[in-house]
Design a protein around this motif. Structure first.
Motif, PDB file in Angstrom:
ATOM      1  N   ILE A  23      26.313 -85.295 -20.715  1.00 31.24           N
ATOM      2  CA  ILE A  23      24.979 -85.868 -20.540  1.00 31.24           C
ATOM      3  C   ILE A  23      24.811 -86.938 -21.605  1.00 31.24           C
ATOM      4  N   TRP A  24      24.250 -88.044 -21.185  1.00 27.75           N
ATOM      5  CA  TRP A  24      24.068 -89.136 -22.119  1.00 27.75           C
ATOM      6  C   TRP A  24      22.774 -89.852 -21.757  1.00 27.75           C
ATOM      7  N   THR A  25      21.891 -90.018 -22.710  1.00 31.75           N
ATOM      8  CA  THR A  25      20.669 -90.793 -22.436  1.00 31.75           C
ATOM      9  C   THR A  25      20.496 -91.838 -23.521  1.00 31.75           C
ATOM     10  N   GLU A  26      19.871 -92.928 -23.121  1.00 33.34           N
ATOM     11  CA  GLU A  26      19.614 -94.007 -24.069  1.00 33.34           C
ATOM     12  C   GLU A  26      18.188 -94.482 -23.856  1.00 33.34           C
ATOM     13  N   LEU A  45      20.094 -88.853 -26.297  1.00 31.97           N
ATOM     14  CA  LEU A  45      20.736 -87.538 -26.334  1.00 31.97           C
ATOM     15  C   LEU A  45      22.186 -87.663 -25.922  1.00 31.97           C
ATOM     16  N   GLU A  46      22.996 -86.765 -26.432  1.00 31.29           N
ATOM     17  CA  GLU A  46      24.363 -86.658 -25.952  1.00 31.29           C
ATOM     18  C   GLU A  46      24.697 -85.172 -25.926  1.00 31.29           C
ATOM     19  N   VAL A  47      25.123 -84.687 -24.790  1.00 28.98           N
ATOM     20  CA  VAL A  47      25.513 -83.281 -24.672  1.00 28.98           C
ATOM     21  C   VAL A  47      26.987 -83.260 -24.309  1.00 28.98           C
ATOM     22  N   ALA A  49      30.796 -81.625 -23.355  1.00 26.96           N
ATOM     23  CA  ALA A  49      31.372 -80.639 -22.437  1.00 26.96           C
ATOM     24  C   ALA A  49      31.602 -79.328 -23.167  1.00 26.96           C
ATOM     25  N   GLY A  50      31.211 -78.255 -22.531  1.00 18.36           N
ATOM     26  CA  GLY A  50      31.509 -76.941 -23.067  1.00 18.36           C
ATOM     27  C   GLY A  50      30.488 -76.388 -24.033  1.00 18.36           C
ATOM     28  N   GLU A  51      29.419 -77.119 -24.296  1.00 18.04           N
ATOM     29  CA  GLU A  51      28.439 -76.568 -25.240  1.00 18.04           C
ATOM     30  C   GLU A  51      27.189 -76.070 -24.513  1.00 18.04           C
ATOM     31  N   ILE A  52      26.486 -75.158 -25.173  1.00 15.70           N
ATOM     32  CA  ILE A  52      25.141 -74.812 -24.721  1.00 15.70           C
ATOM     33  C   ILE A  52      24.190 -75.614 -25.583  1.00 15.70           C
ATOM     34  N   PHE A  53      23.431 -76.456 -24.941  1.00 17.49           N
ATOM     35  CA  PHE A  53      22.554 -77.358 -25.659  1.00 17.49           C
ATOM     36  C   PHE A  53      21.122 -76.949 -25.359  1.00 17.49           C
ATOM     37  N   GLY A  54      20.308 -76.827 -26.383  1.00 15.53           N
ATOM     38  CA  GLY A  54      18.932 -76.390 -26.181  1.00 15.53           C
ATOM     39  C   GLY A  54      17.933 -77.488 -26.466  1.00 15.53           C
ATOM     40  N   LEU A  55      16.962 -77.632 -25.556  1.00 16.30           N
ATOM     41  CA  LEU A  55      15.809 -78.479 -25.841  1.00 16.30           C
ATOM     42  C   LEU A  55      14.678 -77.531 -26.211  1.00 16.30           C
ATOM     43  N   LEU A  56      14.299 -77.555 -27.479  1.00 13.75           N
ATOM     44  CA  LEU A  56      13.306 -76.600 -27.971  1.00 13.75           C
ATOM     45  C   LEU A  56      12.013 -77.344 -28.297  1.00 13.75           C
ATOM     46  N   ARG A 224      23.992 -76.422 -30.140  1.00  9.36           N
ATOM     47  CA  ARG A 224      23.155 -77.422 -30.794  1.00  9.36           C
ATOM     48  C   ARG A 224      21.757 -77.386 -30.169  1.00  9.36           C
ATOM     49  N   VAL A 225      20.781 -77.714 -30.989  1.00  4.75           N
ATOM     50  CA  VAL A 225      19.395 -77.653 -30.542  1.00  4.75           C
ATOM     51  C   VAL A 225      18.711 -78.980 -30.846  1.00  4.75           C
ATOM     52  N   ALA A 226      18.012 -79.505 -29.851  1.00  2.74           N
ATOM     53  CA  ALA A 226      17.178 -80.681 -30.075  1.00  2.74           C
ATOM     54  C   ALA A 226      15.739 -80.201 -30.112  1.00  2.74           C
ATOM     55  N   ILE A 227      15.067 -80.461 -31.215  1.00  2.39           N
ATOM     56  CA  ILE A 227      13.660 -80.058 -31.317  1.00  2.39           C
ATOM     57  C   ILE A 227      12.789 -81.225 -30.879  1.00  2.39           C
ATOM     58  N   MET A 228      11.934 -80.946 -29.906  1.00  2.00           N
ATOM     59  CA  MET A 228      11.094 -82.003 -29.337  1.00  2.00           C
ATOM     60  C   MET A 228       9.625 -81.687 -29.513  1.00  2.00           C
ATOM     61  N   ASP A 229       8.829 -82.729 -29.660  1.00  2.00           N
ATOM     62  CA  ASP A 229       7.378 -82.598 -29.593  1.00  2.00           C
ATOM     63  C   ASP A 229       6.816 -83.947 -29.174  1.00  2.00           C
ATOM     64  N   HIS A 230       5.772 -83.915 -28.359  1.00  2.00           N
ATOM     65  CA  HIS A 230       5.146 -85.144 -27.858  1.00  2.00           C
ATOM     66  C   HIS A 230       6.169 -86.126 -27.305  1.00  2.00           C
TER      67      HIS A 230
END
Lengths: 333, 289
Positions: A23-26, A45-47, A49-56, A224-230
């Motif tokens: 996954i790749w976003t720009e 974002l970049e996710v 292969a093979g990882e569990i990636f969390g959007l928290l 890996r975890v991406a912490i998001m708000d707003h």
């Protein structure tokens, strides 16, 4: 680290430099019509292969909208997003071949049996009849749903329905399994079963992106975890590194009668190694570096200050602590 | 590491072209609908037949028996009415099939079951998911026409006979066209009404269409309804797609008067295009955000 931008064909083999980013976003953006603020704001974002990636993040942080854009259900207002090297805005039908999706609601086909829900998913994704039958049998076995094969999906409990949705989502061996708040509304037992299951799938190499507002879930499951708000990305790292970034090794929670803010100020001043503090309902929470003899020190300090302690507890910093430090509010607000 | 990486590179690329994936997806969606229909075959047959049966039973059996025959007294007059009613009953069945198999199913799938969220994840363009519903609805419409016609033509009181004359050229072209148009109507209605407003849809759309759609009368019989020389009712019903369906059924199944085929075909094609266009647009809007 930029991905190769060859537009010759969406089916072209991956560009050399993109390596294993699935996954790749720009600068990905979404602003819903009429909304004051963007739901997702310039997200990179970049996710892998093979990882569990969390959007928290809390409700409304933009997690579901982000997952929606990656799964082609939400049309981005700006920026780009790719799944498996396929631009999700320009080639949504192609991108859907690569995604397996477990949404928040139960979207099982109510007209079909448990087994048929899997079988027809295989057919939908181009598998032949024999292969679909075989894989449906295998997955029901693996997901411990075999004895419900001929049952109506109405007969399933919430946890079983969720498992069946996961089985259905991975049926066509997608490059990414998307799970939107997978354990919201599940009982603790079913939650643990699902966590185990996701762990097993990941061990077999399944890339997983999940959104959650349960910090335990992100902590336990995610590489890996991406912490998001707003709609914005506040931090992105492994759960361990995120927790270390707090700079404290212990979170001390004090409950006492009287003014919470005054308690916080007095205790933060009296103890050494306090890296951060905040008042909570009926008490204060201090982040402390150097946990040695912290409890007796805290009790002594409270006695010296004349604070009437009701309760005192210590814990390691959690992703909740990280979130509080980043936003000044709790995850579940 | 190199090994796993290669494995992932293979797995993370689309395996098939969109066209190939869409064809198999369409086939799978149709197969799924066929399996579901087969599971509820008797339900389908009974649901399809109940309204035509009641209409024929009351109008063509009970009324003549109790001396309340429509179209005047006597077998000849009652038979003339039967000749008008039987094709109308087929037409209305095709319409109800479109509404039932698409609008109601879609209201449910968009509503509390949210099944549509899964269906649109099929590896094909979103419009194809809606188009498949229309294809499936059309086939069910044809099936209902095929089972309703024989029933409608026999549930009569003694002496009452519908004068049927089958025009196969019209049957094999017009009945499918009508089924497509009515499935398109079902798609438009199913994507326009919120699930909780389905009652409104029946009250304000389906009922007027049914009663002013020429099921119980042919278009030419409306001529006496006028105001100051204006045949206002005839003008009004021309806005109703069902009138073309029913008049078309009269052309297909009887030798009686009907709207000209040069009118019926193009207008039905127009309605089909309009309903499908708006329906697909609505579907897309409901699914994407």
């Amino acid at each position: 680290m930029g991905p190769s931008r060859s537009d010759t064909s969406a089916l072209a083999p991956p560009g050399g430099r993109r390596r294993e980013a699935v996954i790749w976003t720009e600068q990905l953006q979404k602003r819903y019509p009429g909304a004051e603020a963007p739901a997702v704001d310039h997200l990179d974002l970049e996710v892998f292969a093979g990882e569990i990636f969390g959007l928290l993040g809390p409700n409304g942080a933009g997690k579901t909208t982000t997952a929606g854009m990656l799964t082609t259900r939400v049309v981005p207002s700006g920026g780009r997003a790719e799944v498996g090297g396929v631009d999700v805005t320009r080639h949504p039908a192609l991108a859907k071949q690569l995604s397996g999706i477990v949404s928040q609601q139960n979207t099982l086909d109510r007209q079909l049996s448990v087994w048929e829900n899997l079988y027809f998913h295989g057919r939908l994704f181009g598998m032949g009849g024999r292969r679909s039958r075989q894989r449906a049998d295998e997955l029901l076995e693996q997901f411990q749903l075999a004895r419900w094969a001929t049952a109506s999906v109405y007969a399933l409990s919430g946890g079983m329905a969720q498992r069946l949705m996961v089985a259905r989502a991975i049926f066509h061996e997608p490059a990414v399994l998307f799970l939107d708040e997978p354990t919201a509304g599940l009982d603790p037992q079913s939650r643990l079963v699902l966590w185990d299951l996701l762990g097993e799938l990941n061990a077999e190499g399944q890339t997983i992106l999940l959104t959650t507002h349960y910090m335990e879930e992100a902590d336990q499951l995610c590489a890996r975890v991406a912490i998001m708000d707003h709609g914005r990305l506040l931090a992105l790292d492994t759960p361990t590194a995120l927790k270390q970034s707090v700079g404290a090794d212990t979170v001390l929670t004090l409950k006492a009668a009287g003014d919470a803010e005054a308690l916080r100020e007095k205790m933060a001043g009296a103890l050494t190694g306090v890296t951060g503090s905040r008042s909570i309902e009926g008490g204060a929470q201090l982040q402390v570096r150097g946990a040695e003899r912290l409890v007796p020190r805290a009790v002594a300090a409270a006695e010296a200050l004349g604070v009437d302690l009701i309760d005192l507890s210590v814990a390691e910093p959690s992703l909740e602590t990280v979130f509080i430090n980043l936003t000044g509010k709790e995850l579940r607000d | 590491m190199a090994v796993t990486q290669t494995a992932h590179l293979i797995a993370t690329q689309p395996r098939r072209s969109v066209v190939a994936a869409s064809w198999t997806a369409l086939g799978a969606l149709l197969l799924r609908d066929a399996v579901v229909l087969n599971k509820h075959l008797w339900e389908f047959v009974l649901r399809t037949l109940i309204q035509p049966f009641l209409l024929c039973f009351v109008f063509l059996f009970v009324f003549p028996k109790i001396g309340q025959g429509i179209g005047g007294h006597g077998d000849a007059a009652e038979s003339a009415f039967a000749t008008i009613l039987v094709p109308g009953v087929v037409g209305i069945s095709v319409m109800f099939q479109g509404v039932q198999s698409i609008a109601l199913a879609m209201a449910q799938e968009f509503g509390f079951t949210r099944e549509i969220e899964d269906r649109v994840q099929a590896p094909c363009p979103i419009w194809l998911v809606a188009a498949e519903k229309v294809i499936s609805g059309t086939l069910q419409g044809l099936l209902s026409a095929a089972i309703v016609l024989p029933i409608a033509s026999v549930v009569h009181a003694g002496g009452v006979h519908a004068q049927l004359a089958l025009h196969w050229g019209i049957i094999v072209t017009l009945v499918p066209l009508a089924a497509v148009a009515m499935s398109g109507l079902g798609l438009l209605l199913g994507t326009s009404f919120e699930p909780r407003n389905i009652g409104l849809m029946f009250g304000f759309i389906i009922l007027p269409i049914t009663f002013l759609g020429g099921t119980y009368y042919s278009f030419d019989r409306l001529a006496p309804v006028r105001l100051g020389g204006v045949h206002w009712l005839q003008v009004l019903v021309l806005a109703n797609p069902l009138i073309y369906v029913n008049e078309g059924m009269r052309a297909a199944f009887t030798a009686g008067p009907h709207l000209h085929l040069y009118v019926i075909y193009p207008v039905l094609v127009g309605f089909a295009a309009l309903f499908l266009g708006l329906g697909l647009r609505n579907f897309r809007r409901r699914v994407l955000s």
